[in-house]
Design an enzyme around this catalytic site. Structure first.
Site: not given
Ligand code: DOR
Ligand code: ZN
Length: 426
Positions: A62-63, A60, A305, A94, A309, A278
């Protein structure tokens, strides 16, 4: 000429023993493991007594590439992964655009091949654009290398849509990976609904927003026979739903993040969005339920996860800042320090199992073991050296972590991915 790793201790996963072993890597393969090997003609790497474990696998991550490169790129994200001891990461769709076509699957594989520091396996979206309206061409996405389907970031709101997605995923033999969130319950919440959100006057996300989706999708997995994988489980009733589903024989697996194992909403002051994620940090009862679920096998694996940002985005007011924490570079030292070294709630081999062996098994990926003839994906850990977590040291573009300033030991000092040294600490 191969790479010969000397002066290391191999973690025996069954017993937890640390065995003095030398490892010869040739090409992408572990050629030999023995107490002593002939060094002639090989590049010798001294591990300084470090502990050798299978390369970690994070299902899990996010790249942010393509489209959100100001937050992260495949290059910076995989560099962070290698630094954290990872040899494989699964990237979330996403991005901008959402990964919903075979061309975008190819883009991920090609860019990772060219610029990456670990293997990247992409998930494809369940619905086009992640909008929850129309299913993607799941077969074409599988043919292009998708390892599963997810709309992570948002939940699939309509049960009938999820049912059809599962029927197709079942036919294709790939998992449906859920971000469990019923939006009619989570609304505009920005943290866990409870005592703390009331005290701070912030809108809350109740635990049931998660658990009703977990229960719903477990029932749909029973109906369709699909493999359901539950992302970032955080709520006690959601853990119970997974436990119930497993007892019933439903094909369900689950992951938990380091932050849901170590933190609660009590740490939130309503001003620092580096605490906003989240699903949200929940109560001590939920945290304990997650840990208990991990230890009793209800929760199969740990996933970070990793959600980078920009600093500017995370400096916004708590209610409007984006959700997410980075995690790749700190997960092992944090969990090793807090759950193994300090409190003995887990053993080292249990932790390695949850970070390497289980994800390889559940998602049928290479790696997850250090063995002759196997792929040379491994990590060497210095379990002694203590360091303070400083986001300015991160290889990730993200600095957004609630763990800044924590003292931790167990830092990865060498990472080898398919026989290539992808991280080496001076
Ligand atoms: O905290 C989160 N950040 N939860 C998510 O489900 C998406 C993720 C994001 O893409 O920043
Ligand atoms: Zn998520």
């Amino acid at each position: 000429m191969g790479i010969l790793l000397k002066n290391g201790k191999l973690l025996e996963l069954e017993t937890g023993e640390l065995l003095p072993r030398e490892i010869l890597i040739e090409g992408k393969t572990i050629q030999k493991i023995a107490e002593q090997l002939d060094t002639t003609g090989h590049e010798v790497v001294d591990l300084g007594g470090g502990v050798i474990v299978p390369g970690f696998i994070d299902m899990h991550v996010h790249l942010r590439d393509p489209g959100l490169e100001y937050k992260e790129t495949i290059e910076t994200g995989t560099r962070a992964a290698a630094k954290g001891g990872f040899t494989t990461v699964a990237c979330m769709p996403n991005t901008k655009p959402i990964l919903d076509t075979p061309e975008l699957m190819n883009y991920i594989y090609e860019t990772a091949e060219k610029t990456g520091y670990c293997k990247v396996v992409p998930y494809a979206a369940i619905t086009c654009g992640g909008r929850g309206e129309e299913l993607t061409d799941m077969q074409a996405l599988k043919e292009a290398g998708a390892v599963g389907f997810t709309d992570d970031g948002v939940g699939v709101q309509v049960a009938g849509m999820m049912r059809t997605a599962m029927e197709r995923a079942k036919e294709l033999g790939l998992p449906i990976v859920i971000h469990a969130e019923d939006e009619s319950l989570s609304g505009k919440g920005c943290m866990n609904e409870g005592e703390v959100s009331k005290r701070l006057g912030l809108p809350g996300i109740p635990g049931v927003a998660e658990s009703v989706h977990v229960a719903r999708d477990a029932l749909l997995a029973e109906l369709t026979g699909a493999h359901l994988h539950v992302c970032h489980i955080s709520d006690a009733s959601a853990v119970d739903a997974v436990r119930w589903a497993k007892r019933r024989g439903i094909r369900v697996t689950a992951e938990v993040t380091p932050h849901h194992l170590l933190l609660t909403d009590e740490g939130i002051d309503g001003t620092d969005a580096n605490w906003k994620v989240n699903p949200p940090l929940r109560t001590e009862n939920d945290r304990k339920a997650c840990l208990e679920g991990l230890l009793d096998g209800t929760i199969d694996m740990i996933a970070t996860d990793h959600a980078p940002h920009s600093v500017e985005e995370k400096q916004r007011a708590f209610q409007v800042a984006p959700f997410g924490f980075v995690g790749l570079e700190t997960v092992f030292p944090l969990l090793y320090t807090e759950l193994v070294a300090k409190s003995q709630q887990m053993t080292l081999q249990q932790l390695v199992h949850k970070m390497a062996v289980a994800p390889a098994e559940v998602f049928d990926l290479p790696g997850g073991r250090v063995a002759e003839g196997g792929v040379a994906d491994l990590t060497v850990l210095n379990l002694e050296e203590e360091r303070i977590i400083d986001p300015n040291d991160f290889a990730s573009k993200g600095r957004n972590t609630p763990f800044a300033g924590w003292k931790a030991k167990g830092w990865p000092v060498l990472t080898v991915c398919e026989g290539r040294i992808t991280h080496s600490r001076p």
